[in-house]
Design a protein around this motif. Sequence first.
Motif, PDB file in Angstrom:
ATOM      1  N   ARG A  46       1.353  35.494   8.402  1.00  0.00           N
ATOM      2  CA  ARG A  46      -0.145  35.699   8.005  1.00  0.00           C
ATOM      3  C   ARG A  46      -0.385  34.707   6.945  1.00  0.00           C
ATOM      4  O   ARG A  46       0.511  34.593   6.024  1.00  0.00           O
ATOM      5  CB  ARG A  46      -0.545  37.082   7.869  1.00  0.00           C
ATOM      6  CG  ARG A  46      -0.212  37.942   6.537  1.00  0.00           C
ATOM      7  CD  ARG A  46      -0.866  39.196   6.361  1.00  0.00           C
ATOM      8  NE  ARG A  46      -0.562  39.980   5.296  1.00  0.00           N
ATOM      9  CZ  ARG A  46      -0.912  39.567   3.958  1.00  0.00           C
ATOM     10  NH1 ARG A  46      -1.617  38.668   3.761  1.00  0.00           N
ATOM     11  NH2 ARG A  46      -0.370  40.252   3.004  1.00  0.00           N
ATOM     12  N   PRO A  47      -1.495  34.292   6.822  1.00  0.00           N
ATOM     13  CA  PRO A  47      -2.000  33.559   5.306  1.00  0.00           C
ATOM     14  C   PRO A  47      -1.867  34.419   4.123  1.00  0.00           C
ATOM     15  O   PRO A  47      -1.978  35.585   4.199  1.00  0.00           O
ATOM     16  CB  PRO A  47      -3.407  33.136   5.673  1.00  0.00           C
ATOM     17  CG  PRO A  47      -3.623  33.235   7.158  1.00  0.00           C
ATOM     18  CD  PRO A  47      -2.809  34.358   7.473  1.00  0.00           C
ATOM     19  N   VAL A  48      -1.231  33.885   3.134  1.00  0.00           N
ATOM     20  CA  VAL A  48      -0.779  34.517   1.789  1.00  0.00           C
ATOM     21  C   VAL A  48      -1.652  33.630   0.739  1.00  0.00           C
ATOM     22  O   VAL A  48      -1.772  32.645   0.718  1.00  0.00           O
ATOM     23  CB  VAL A  48       0.542  34.543   1.396  1.00  0.00           C
ATOM     24  CG1 VAL A  48       0.779  35.063  -0.014  1.00  0.00           C
ATOM     25  CG2 VAL A  48       0.982  35.299   2.726  1.00  0.00           C
ATOM     26  N   THR A  49      -2.487  34.258  -0.254  1.00  0.00           N
ATOM     27  CA  THR A  49      -3.260  33.620  -1.317  1.00  0.00           C
ATOM     28  C   THR A  49      -2.096  33.399  -2.378  1.00  0.00           C
ATOM     29  O   THR A  49      -1.000  34.187  -2.538  1.00  0.00           O
ATOM     30  CB  THR A  49      -4.277  34.483  -1.787  1.00  0.00           C
ATOM     31  OG1 THR A  49      -3.808  35.685  -2.266  1.00  0.00           O
ATOM     32  CG2 THR A  49      -5.358  34.956  -0.699  1.00  0.00           C
ATOM     33  N   LEU A  50      -2.414  32.780  -3.639  1.00  0.00           N
ATOM     34  CA  LEU A  50      -1.604  32.460  -4.602  1.00  0.00           C
ATOM     35  C   LEU A  50      -1.610  33.768  -5.440  1.00  0.00           C
ATOM     36  O   LEU A  50      -0.468  34.206  -5.924  1.00  0.00           O
ATOM     37  CB  LEU A  50      -2.127  31.716  -5.562  1.00  0.00           C
ATOM     38  CG  LEU A  50      -2.012  29.990  -5.074  1.00  0.00           C
ATOM     39  CD1 LEU A  50      -2.668  28.947  -6.130  1.00  0.00           C
ATOM     40  CD2 LEU A  50      -0.495  29.582  -4.637  1.00  0.00           C
ATOM     41  N   ASP A  51      -2.529  34.524  -5.450  1.00  0.00           N
ATOM     42  CA  ASP A  51      -2.784  36.032  -6.048  1.00  0.00           C
ATOM     43  C   ASP A  51      -1.595  36.699  -5.267  1.00  0.00           C
ATOM     44  O   ASP A  51      -0.912  37.629  -6.325  1.00  0.00           O
ATOM     45  CB  ASP A  51      -3.976  36.561  -5.872  1.00  0.00           C
ATOM     46  CG  ASP A  51      -5.062  36.032  -6.787  1.00  0.00           C
ATOM     47  OD1 ASP A  51      -4.732  35.273  -7.550  1.00  0.00           O
ATOM     48  OD2 ASP A  51      -6.348  36.492  -6.554  1.00  0.00           O
ATOM     49  N   GLU A  52      -1.391  36.926  -4.246  1.00  0.00           N
ATOM     50  CA  GLU A  52      -0.272  37.688  -3.378  1.00  0.00           C
ATOM     51  C   GLU A  52       0.939  37.072  -3.899  1.00  0.00           C
ATOM     52  O   GLU A  52       1.986  37.824  -4.083  1.00  0.00           O
ATOM     53  CB  GLU A  52      -0.400  37.629  -2.060  1.00  0.00           C
ATOM     54  CG  GLU A  52      -1.702  38.543  -1.515  1.00  0.00           C
ATOM     55  CD  GLU A  52      -1.896  38.580  -0.135  1.00  0.00           C
ATOM     56  OE1 GLU A  52      -1.453  39.409   0.758  1.00  0.00           O
ATOM     57  OE2 GLU A  52      -2.425  37.217   0.564  1.00  0.00           O
ATOM     58  N   ALA A  53       1.176  35.912  -3.738  1.00  0.00           N
ATOM     59  CA  ALA A  53       2.432  35.150  -4.241  1.00  0.00           C
ATOM     60  C   ALA A  53       2.804  35.485  -5.807  1.00  0.00           C
ATOM     61  O   ALA A  53       4.030  36.007  -5.944  1.00  0.00           O
ATOM     62  CB  ALA A  53       2.468  33.900  -4.056  1.00  0.00           C
ATOM     63  N   VAL A  54       2.005  35.628  -6.613  1.00  0.00           N
ATOM     64  CA  VAL A  54       2.141  35.860  -7.968  1.00  0.00           C
ATOM     65  C   VAL A  54       2.563  37.591  -8.071  1.00  0.00           C
ATOM     66  O   VAL A  54       3.453  37.964  -8.514  1.00  0.00           O
ATOM     67  CB  VAL A  54       0.985  35.775  -8.742  1.00  0.00           C
ATOM     68  CG1 VAL A  54       1.294  36.256 -10.217  1.00  0.00           C
ATOM     69  CG2 VAL A  54       0.892  34.271  -8.940  1.00  0.00           C
ATOM     70  N   SER A  55       1.792  38.162  -7.437  1.00  0.00           N
ATOM     71  CA  SER A  55       2.139  39.692  -7.295  1.00  0.00           C
ATOM     72  C   SER A  55       3.410  40.098  -6.795  1.00  0.00           C
ATOM     73  O   SER A  55       4.278  40.782  -7.356  1.00  0.00           O
ATOM     74  CB  SER A  55       1.190  40.525  -6.554  1.00  0.00           C
ATOM     75  OG  SER A  55      -0.095  40.465  -7.066  1.00  0.00           O
ATOM     76  N   ASN A  56       3.680  39.179  -5.573  1.00  0.00           N
ATOM     77  CA  ASN A  56       5.154  39.415  -5.074  1.00  0.00           C
ATOM     78  C   ASN A  56       6.101  38.938  -6.102  1.00  0.00           C
ATOM     79  O   ASN A  56       7.184  39.757  -6.148  1.00  0.00           O
ATOM     80  CB  ASN A  56       5.144  38.669  -3.710  1.00  0.00           C
ATOM     81  CG  ASN A  56       6.491  38.984  -3.020  1.00  0.00           C
ATOM     82  OD1 ASN A  56       6.724  39.895  -2.594  1.00  0.00           O
ATOM     83  ND2 ASN A  56       7.277  38.075  -2.966  1.00  0.00           N
ATOM     84  N   ARG A  57       5.961  38.027  -6.770  1.00  0.00           N
ATOM     85  CA  ARG A  57       6.941  37.392  -7.626  1.00  0.00           C
ATOM     86  C   ARG A  57       7.032  38.284  -8.780  1.00  0.00           C
ATOM     87  O   ARG A  57       8.393  38.670  -9.319  1.00  0.00           O
ATOM     88  CB  ARG A  57       6.570  36.128  -8.153  1.00  0.00           C
ATOM     89  CG  ARG A  57       7.553  35.272  -9.096  1.00  0.00           C
ATOM     90  CD  ARG A  57       8.742  34.912  -8.527  1.00  0.00           C
ATOM     91  NE  ARG A  57       8.422  33.871  -7.877  1.00  0.00           N
ATOM     92  CZ  ARG A  57       9.500  32.903  -7.938  1.00  0.00           C
ATOM     93  NH1 ARG A  57      10.640  33.075  -8.439  1.00  0.00           N
ATOM     94  NH2 ARG A  57       9.318  31.749  -7.286  1.00  0.00           N
ATOM     95  N   LEU A  58       6.062  38.961  -9.399  1.00  0.00           N
ATOM     96  CA  LEU A  58       6.353  39.808 -10.357  1.00  0.00           C
ATOM     97  C   LEU A  58       6.990  41.077  -9.927  1.00  0.00           C
ATOM     98  O   LEU A  58       7.833  41.632 -10.567  1.00  0.00           O
ATOM     99  CB  LEU A  58       4.836  40.194 -10.818  1.00  0.00           C
ATOM    100  CG  LEU A  58       4.196  39.104 -11.866  1.00  0.00           C
ATOM    101  CD1 LEU A  58       2.883  39.580 -12.015  1.00  0.00           C
ATOM    102  CD2 LEU A  58       4.953  38.754 -13.034  1.00  0.00           C
ATOM    103  N   ARG A  59       6.604  41.695  -8.795  1.00  0.00           N
ATOM    104  CA  ARG A  59       7.174  42.812  -8.231  1.00  0.00           C
ATOM    105  C   ARG A  59       8.929  42.694  -8.098  1.00  0.00           C
ATOM    106  O   ARG A  59       9.808  43.184  -8.499  1.00  0.00           O
ATOM    107  CB  ARG A  59       6.730  43.307  -6.943  1.00  0.00           C
ATOM    108  CG  ARG A  59       5.546  43.797  -7.063  1.00  0.00           C
ATOM    109  CD  ARG A  59       5.038  44.318  -5.629  1.00  0.00           C
ATOM    110  NE  ARG A  59       3.764  44.925  -5.738  1.00  0.00           N
ATOM    111  CZ  ARG A  59       2.457  44.514  -5.415  1.00  0.00           C
ATOM    112  NH1 ARG A  59       2.737  43.369  -4.744  1.00  0.00           N
ATOM    113  NH2 ARG A  59       1.370  44.946  -5.578  1.00  0.00           N
ATOM    114  N   SER A  60       9.288  41.365  -7.560  1.00  0.00           N
ATOM    115  CA  SER A  60      10.575  41.066  -7.305  1.00  0.00           C
ATOM    116  C   SER A  60      11.307  40.960  -8.633  1.00  0.00           C
ATOM    117  O   SER A  60      12.441  41.466  -8.869  1.00  0.00           O
ATOM    118  CB  SER A  60      10.812  39.675  -6.067  1.00  0.00           C
ATOM    119  OG  SER A  60      10.288  38.542  -6.989  1.00  0.00           O
TER     120      SER A  60
END
Length: 108
Positions: A46-60
């Motif tokens: 599904r489409p992903v926003t840059l906000d989601e990418a940042v959140s995912n990066r911080l979580r990982s």
Amino acid sequence: MNDRITPPMHALPDGEAELSLVVRLPWEDVARLGQEAGRLASQMQRPVTLDEAVSNRLRSARSAAHAKPAGEQPSAMPAGSSASVSALPPRPPADQARQAIERINGTA
């Protein structure tokens, strides 16, 4: 951080909190976030926003920091992120922007 201005924070139903920030980043980091969003979008189908990418990066990064043995210092970003960006020679902002956009669009 300026202690006089408190950014709005919202509690979410899933037990997390949402905090709005303004961050200044080099174009290379924005391009990397775009690549992260593309990778995440293909993984999630599904489409992903840059906000989601940042959140995912911080979580990982947080998960990786908790998984390290005691005594090791957790890094702010996973290996291969902004560390290689700082080694690049400075370029005019217009060149940086053009190259970042080309990377995001896959035309580089």
